[in-house]
Design a protein around this motif. Structure first.
Motif, mmCIF file in Angstrom:
data_model
loop_
_atom_site.group_PDB
_atom_site.id
_atom_site.type_symbol
_atom_site.label_atom_id
_atom_site.label_comp_id
_atom_site.label_asym_id
_atom_site.label_seq_id
_atom_site.Cartn_x
_atom_site.Cartn_y
_atom_site.Cartn_z
ATOM 1 N N ARG A 226 45.252 46.564 43.050
ATOM 2 C CA ARG A 226 43.872 46.171 43.315
ATOM 3 C C ARG A 226 43.082 46.208 42.011
ATOM 4 N N ALA A 227 42.175 45.238 41.885
ATOM 5 C CA ALA A 227 41.409 45.128 40.640
ATOM 6 C C ALA A 227 39.945 44.887 40.953
ATOM 7 N N GLY A 228 39.077 45.523 40.173
ATOM 8 C CA GLY A 228 37.646 45.242 40.293
ATOM 9 C C GLY A 228 37.313 43.846 39.816
ATOM 10 N N ALA A 229 38.057 43.377 38.821
ATOM 11 C CA ALA A 229 37.883 42.015 38.296
ATOM 12 C C ALA A 229 39.202 41.542 37.729
ATOM 13 N N VAL A 230 39.437 40.247 37.824
ATOM 14 C CA VAL A 230 40.626 39.625 37.253
ATOM 15 C C VAL A 230 40.165 38.636 36.187
ATOM 16 N N VAL A 231 40.624 38.822 34.967
ATOM 17 C CA VAL A 231 40.293 37.891 33.891
ATOM 18 C C VAL A 231 41.460 36.930 33.711
ATOM 19 N N GLY A 373 34.904 33.672 42.530
ATOM 20 C CA GLY A 373 35.149 34.882 43.299
ATOM 21 C C GLY A 373 35.397 36.040 42.354
ATOM 22 N N PRO A 374 36.502 36.801 42.543
ATOM 23 C CA PRO A 374 36.769 37.941 41.663
ATOM 24 C C PRO A 374 37.441 37.549 40.350
ATOM 25 N N VAL A 375 37.732 36.242 40.160
ATOM 26 C CA VAL A 375 38.447 35.777 38.970
ATOM 27 C C VAL A 375 37.465 35.208 37.956
#
Length: 507
Positions: A226-231, A373-375
């Motif tokens: 799980r990640a708070g953000a994905v770069v 989104g989160p990416v």
């Protein structure tokens, strides 16, 4: 000289421990892509106190980041397009690299534009060079970092590039040259690891579902974290995670020729592409006696394959024909001992039409930063400005997460191996190793100075160091990225048995 454990060592044991802790874990940031942009982002995020995992499907610098011209540009070409801001940013980041973060990997390189290419060409080059000098002097660390643009005599032209036809003289301007673009990526990854980032190669991100990142390892195992953000820093492959991004891949190709064919030059020969006022072909001298001849800019259509691109027959002819305009003894296909090509992830502006046409050379080298989104995708830009791109990217991540240091400190953070030029000059190790490994050169030398193959300077110690400390896990990792002997296929073939032996001997 380094004493004690090496910082950020990417050993096999560290990788095993990371994999054991990874499944089901939660981290602040997952970075996808192990090129210069991704490793730069991982370093910036880790240095700000965020927990970071960098995932690379193949190997560090296995994509575009090892196929550049190995230059740290000050932005002269941007001036020709009126992009003053980009030119200033490039000059600033060049000063950071040469003065603080990686002085051991960068050297000043003169660029010669001879009068035999045309007096109007040298007049334009002189004007552009002097404008670039003014910009360089205006950025922190820029004043005095490089010599100024100047006209040179016929004798000086012959001294710098003996293979050039006799003429009245020429113009010389200066820029920065990396000893190796892949070594910069390795240094960034290890420095990120030294600040706590987990760096995993052979790990492909298959999907991002909300906060869940699903990945597959090259041994077939599947994991989720799980990640708070994905770069998304996957370069020309960024659309696999962000399909809405409009990319226009452009192929840049180089030829590898023996430096002796140009008289063993000490300056980069610079010849304008026929019909262009802003594009040049460079003959770039390398420390190993080779010369890299480039650069093309060809649009690429269709999906981007995983396999390495190759120069087309047209590009080979274009490069040879252009540089041959000013040589006493023209180069032929038989002089080419190797070649390579890379894909630039150019961003198509929203205002553009539905197709890229064929003008990739005129597209801006500005980068795109966009959330889906989160990416958060960061794509485009140039190798020289990787640090500024990473800083802007992590600024956005910190704002989204609400944690981590608000300001980046990477402009003042030396990479592993870095030291002042005075300190580097005093290191007791072969100069070639100091230029590639900096303060760690004595460690590399201590692992063996015997050459991999006769007639080449690369050592067995470099292979051992790559396996023990740089995450190398295959023959390709060793020969094509940690060392660059693979740029000459005939030499690579001779080195394969040695690389296989080292991999078998190292734990």
């Amino acid at each position: 000289m380094v004493t004690g454990p090496l910082p950020g060592s990417l050993s096999a044991l560290r990788r095993d421990r990371a994999l054991a802790d990874l499944s089901g874990s939660s981290v602040d940031v997952v970075v996808v892509g192990g090129g210069v942009t991704g490793t730069g982002v991982a370093l910036d995020a880790a240095a700000r106190g965020l927990s970071v995992v960098l995932l690379e499907r193949a190997d560090l610098a296995s994509g575009t980041s090892r196929w550049s011209s190995k230059l740290v540009h000050g932005g002269l070409r941007y001036l020709a397009h009126g992009e003053i801001g980009l030119a200033r940013e490039s000059a600033r980041e060049r000063a950071v690299l040469t003065g603080t973060t990686a002085p051991h990997l960068v050297r000043p390189l003169p660029f010669l534009v001879p009068d035999v290419a045309g007096r109007s060409v040298t007049a334009l080059a002189e004007a552009g060079g002097r404008a670039a000098d003014l910009i360089r002097r205006s950025v922190p660390g820029g004043r005095g970092s490089l010599p100024s643009t100047r006209r040179v005599s016929r004798a000086e032209v012959s001294r710098l590039v003996p293979g050039v036809r006799a003429g009245r003289g020429g113009v010389v301007f200066w820029d920065g040259q990396l000893v190796d673009d892949a070594r910069l990526v390795i240094a960034l990854a290890r420095t990120a690891a030294a600040h706590g980032a987990q760096v995993l190669t052979g790990a492909t991100v298959d999907a991002v579902d909300g906060a869940d990142v699903h990945l597959g390892l090259d041994d077939g195992e599947a994991l989720t974290l799980r990640a708070g953000a994905v770069v998304n820093a996957a370069g020309v492959w960024s659309q696999r995670l962000a399909p809405a991004i409009r990319l226009v891949p452009s192929r840049g190709s180089h030829l590898v020729v023996p430096g002796s064919r140009l008289g063993s030059p000490t300056a980069a020969l610079t010849v304008p592409l026929p019909g262009s006022r802003s594009r040049y072909v460079f003959a770039l001298p390398q420390p190993d006696g080779l010369v890299y001849l480039g650069l093309t800019d060809e649009p690429v259509s269709g999906s981007v394959p995983d396999d390495d691109p190759v120069p087309s027959d047209y590009e080979v002819r274009q490069l040879l024909d252009t540089v041959n305009q000013v040589l006493t003894s023209p180069l032929s296909h038989s002089d080419v001992v190797g070649s390579y090509a890379g894909l630039r992830p150019l961003v198509l502006p929203d205002s553009a039409g539905t197709g890229p046409g064929d003008a990739t050379a005129d597209l801006s080298r500005k980068h795109l930063l966009r959330w889906d989104g989160p990416v958060l995708s960061v794509v485009g830009g140039k190798l020289t400005t990787y640090r500024a791109m990473a800083e802007e990217t992590v600024d956005a991540v910190v704002e989204r997460l609400g944690r981590g240091a608000a300001r980046s400190g990477t402009a003042r953070l030396p990479l592993v191996g870095a030291a002042s030029r005075a300190s580097l000059a005093g290191i007791e190790a072969p100069a070639r190793l100091v230029a590639r490994y900096g303060t760690e050169a004595p460690v590399v030398a201590g692992l063996g100075l015997e050459p991999m193959v006769d007639g080449r300077a690369e050592t067995v110690g470099e292979l051992r160091f790559a396996v023990r400390h740089e995450g190398a896990r295959s023959v390709a990792d060793l020969l094509d990225r940690r060392t660059r002997i693979g740029l000459v296929p005939a030499d690579r073939a001779r080195a394969v048995p040695t690389a296989e032996r080292v991999l078998a001997e190292e734990p």
